[in-house]
Scaffold this motif. Sequence first.
Motif, mmCIF file in Angstrom:
data_model
loop_
_atom_site.group_PDB
_atom_site.id
_atom_site.type_symbol
_atom_site.label_atom_id
_atom_site.label_comp_id
_atom_site.label_asym_id
_atom_site.label_seq_id
_atom_site.Cartn_x
_atom_site.Cartn_y
_atom_site.Cartn_z
ATOM 1 N N SER A 298 0.836 -1.199 0.000
ATOM 2 C CA SER A 298 0.000 0.000 0.000
ATOM 3 C C SER A 298 0.867 1.245 0.000
ATOM 4 O O SER A 298 2.069 1.199 0.287
ATOM 5 C CB SER A 298 -0.912 0.006 1.233
ATOM 6 N N ALA A 299 0.272 2.373 -0.306
ATOM 7 C CA ALA A 299 1.011 3.635 -0.405
ATOM 8 C C ALA A 299 1.620 4.031 0.938
ATOM 9 O O ALA A 299 2.698 4.636 0.985
ATOM 10 C CB ALA A 299 0.088 4.732 -0.917
ATOM 11 N N ASN A 300 0.937 3.709 2.037
ATOM 12 C CA ASN A 300 1.417 4.044 3.383
ATOM 13 C C ASN A 300 1.666 2.760 4.173
ATOM 14 O O ASN A 300 1.151 2.591 5.279
ATOM 15 C CB ASN A 300 0.406 4.928 4.113
ATOM 16 N N ASP B 244 -10.587 0.662 -1.762
ATOM 17 C CA ASP B 244 -11.700 0.566 -0.819
ATOM 18 C C ASP B 244 -12.928 -0.078 -1.458
ATOM 19 O O ASP B 244 -13.978 -0.214 -0.821
ATOM 20 C CB ASP B 244 -12.053 1.938 -0.250
ATOM 21 N N LYS B 245 -12.797 -0.494 -2.716
ATOM 22 C CA LYS B 245 -13.895 -1.155 -3.401
ATOM 23 C C LYS B 245 -13.856 -2.664 -3.161
ATOM 24 O O LYS B 245 -12.835 -3.215 -2.766
ATOM 25 C CB LYS B 245 -13.829 -0.866 -4.904
ATOM 26 N N ALA B 246 -14.981 -3.309 -3.421
ATOM 27 C CA ALA B 246 -15.015 -4.766 -3.355
ATOM 28 C C ALA B 246 -14.069 -5.338 -4.400
ATOM 29 O O ALA B 246 -13.961 -4.819 -5.514
ATOM 30 C CB ALA B 246 -16.430 -5.273 -3.588
ATOM 31 N N LEU C 64 -11.366 -4.106 5.139
ATOM 32 C CA LEU C 64 -11.692 -3.665 6.498
ATOM 33 C C LEU C 64 -10.803 -2.478 6.823
ATOM 34 O O LEU C 64 -9.579 -2.604 6.851
ATOM 35 C CB LEU C 64 -11.439 -4.798 7.501
ATOM 36 N N ALA C 65 -11.416 -1.341 7.061
ATOM 37 C CA ALA C 65 -10.659 -0.104 7.250
ATOM 38 C C ALA C 65 -10.652 0.333 8.705
ATOM 39 O O ALA C 65 -11.664 0.243 9.402
ATOM 40 C CB ALA C 65 -11.212 1.009 6.371
ATOM 41 N N HIS C 66 -9.498 0.802 9.149
ATOM 42 C CA HIS C 66 -9.382 1.440 10.458
ATOM 43 C C HIS C 66 -9.972 2.838 10.367
ATOM 44 O O HIS C 66 -10.155 3.392 9.283
ATOM 45 C CB HIS C 66 -7.902 1.491 10.860
ATOM 46 N N GLU C 67 -10.265 3.445 11.510
ATOM 47 C CA GLU C 67 -10.835 4.787 11.483
ATOM 48 C C GLU C 67 -9.871 5.815 10.920
ATOM 49 O O GLU C 67 -10.289 6.900 10.502
ATOM 50 C CB GLU C 67 -11.288 5.196 12.893
ATOM 51 N N ASN C 68 -8.572 5.485 10.845
ATOM 52 C CA ASN C 68 -7.612 6.398 10.217
ATOM 53 C C ASN C 68 -7.539 6.215 8.705
ATOM 54 O O ASN C 68 -6.756 6.878 8.027
ATOM 55 C CB ASN C 68 -6.218 6.253 10.834
ATOM 56 N N GLY C 69 -8.355 5.283 8.176
ATOM 57 C CA GLY C 69 -8.426 5.079 6.739
ATOM 58 C C GLY C 69 -7.570 3.947 6.213
ATOM 59 O O GLY C 69 -7.727 3.545 5.051
ATOM 60 N N LEU D 268 -22.449 -8.400 1.411
ATOM 61 C CA LEU D 268 -21.149 -8.723 1.997
ATOM 62 C C LEU D 268 -20.556 -7.502 2.693
ATOM 63 O O LEU D 268 -19.913 -7.618 3.747
ATOM 64 C CB LEU D 268 -20.201 -9.240 0.911
ATOM 65 N N ARG D 269 -20.801 -6.320 2.125
ATOM 66 C CA ARG D 269 -20.292 -5.099 2.755
ATOM 67 C C ARG D 269 -20.969 -4.850 4.102
ATOM 68 O O ARG D 269 -20.337 -4.359 5.043
ATOM 69 C CB ARG D 269 -20.488 -3.896 1.822
ATOM 70 N N GLU D 270 -22.252 -5.180 4.209
ATOM 71 C CA GLU D 270 -22.934 -5.034 5.504
ATOM 72 C C GLU D 270 -22.257 -5.883 6.570
ATOM 73 O O GLU D 270 -22.081 -5.441 7.709
ATOM 74 C CB GLU D 270 -24.405 -5.435 5.372
ATOM 75 N N LEU D 271 -21.894 -7.097 6.204
ATOM 76 C CA LEU D 271 -21.196 -7.964 7.151
ATOM 77 C C LEU D 271 -19.822 -7.420 7.489
ATOM 78 O O LEU D 271 -19.369 -7.494 8.636
ATOM 79 C CB LEU D 271 -21.071 -9.373 6.581
ATOM 80 N N ALA D 272 -19.145 -6.844 6.492
ATOM 81 C CA ALA D 272 -17.814 -6.279 6.732
ATOM 82 C C ALA D 272 -17.890 -5.111 7.714
ATOM 83 O O ALA D 272 -16.987 -4.925 8.540
ATOM 84 C CB ALA D 272 -17.186 -5.824 5.418
ATOM 85 N N VAL D 273 -18.953 -4.339 7.643
ATOM 86 C CA VAL D 273 -19.135 -3.238 8.599
ATOM 87 C C VAL D 273 -19.227 -3.779 10.019
ATOM 88 O O VAL D 273 -18.660 -3.208 10.965
ATOM 89 C CB VAL D 273 -20.386 -2.416 8.246
ATOM 90 N N LEU D 274 -19.916 -4.909 10.184
ATOM 91 C CA LEU D 274 -20.011 -5.524 11.507
ATOM 92 C C LEU D 274 -18.642 -5.984 11.991
ATOM 93 O O LEU D 274 -18.319 -5.855 13.179
ATOM 94 C CB LEU D 274 -20.977 -6.705 11.473
#
Length: 312
Positions: free
Chosen positions: A7-9, A84-86, A118-123, A147-153
Amino acid sequence: MLPPDSSANENIRIKTLQSLNVLDTPAEERLDRITQIAANMFDVPIALVSLVDSERQWFKSCIGLEVSETARDISFCGHAILSDKAFVVNNTLDDSRFADNPLVTGEPFIRFYAGIPLAHENGERLGTLCIIDTKPRDFSTDDIALLRELAVLVELELVHKINYTMDEVTGLSNKAGFKLLAPVSLKVCQKLNLKVSVVYLFMKGLLSIQHDTEKYNDFLRSAAKVFKTNFRATDLIAHYDENGFVALVSNANKANTQVKIDSLVKQLNQLSYTKGNELQVEFITGVIDSSPFCDIDELIFNAFLKLHEQLS
């Protein structure tokens, strides 16, 4: 085969992942329930919560695989976290990035992959919730949304460390956790056209020993264990309130569920006896069946009504 880029960071991403203090920790039921729901929802043999470390992808939750990690340079999730896309591969044999990947040419013979980062709150994207099949398949925009709904959980439970969804005494979901997972479980049943049953188990008399915290908690833990062993991994169970447990049972009608509950109550009565004759607990159940298109609050309310019929 095309290994995934970093990743870039990458340094920040790895430090963020390490800050969660979850790598190489034991499996947790709160996450295994989500992967089980994903496997059931999409009828796939493998579902994972995969965290992408510097040289490996490690599975915090794993349904359908016996390994706990694989090398990052052959991972699908390493590709998935770059956006950040599927990330969907409908047929690995038709994709030059993966056709000769050892996970495709050998065990587990991946032919289909879909992962949500799965993203941290810092992105920073730390891993994925992913599903895998051994045969090619299509995956619609509606499927991606589910699937994205489950990922949010998963993010709420793991990445953002929301810990109010678990009951500390029993290790089961509490009311808040049940309310998060139940709508998704109902969507699984809607998608698969399955009926559902809802059970409320009321433990009359248990509060009489609430003053004795050790005895109260000991009985709750034992009762939760019995409750859990009587249901399947695809069923959603919770210590709903101080008086009882709730179960959302998929692909079952009231008659089938009632047979299961009768056996459960018998076991709980034996448990109450072994815990001491002074412990007078009566187990009363409210069981309903319904279409999965009902609202979860409505289902719970109807189960309560059935319970009150038993109490009156």
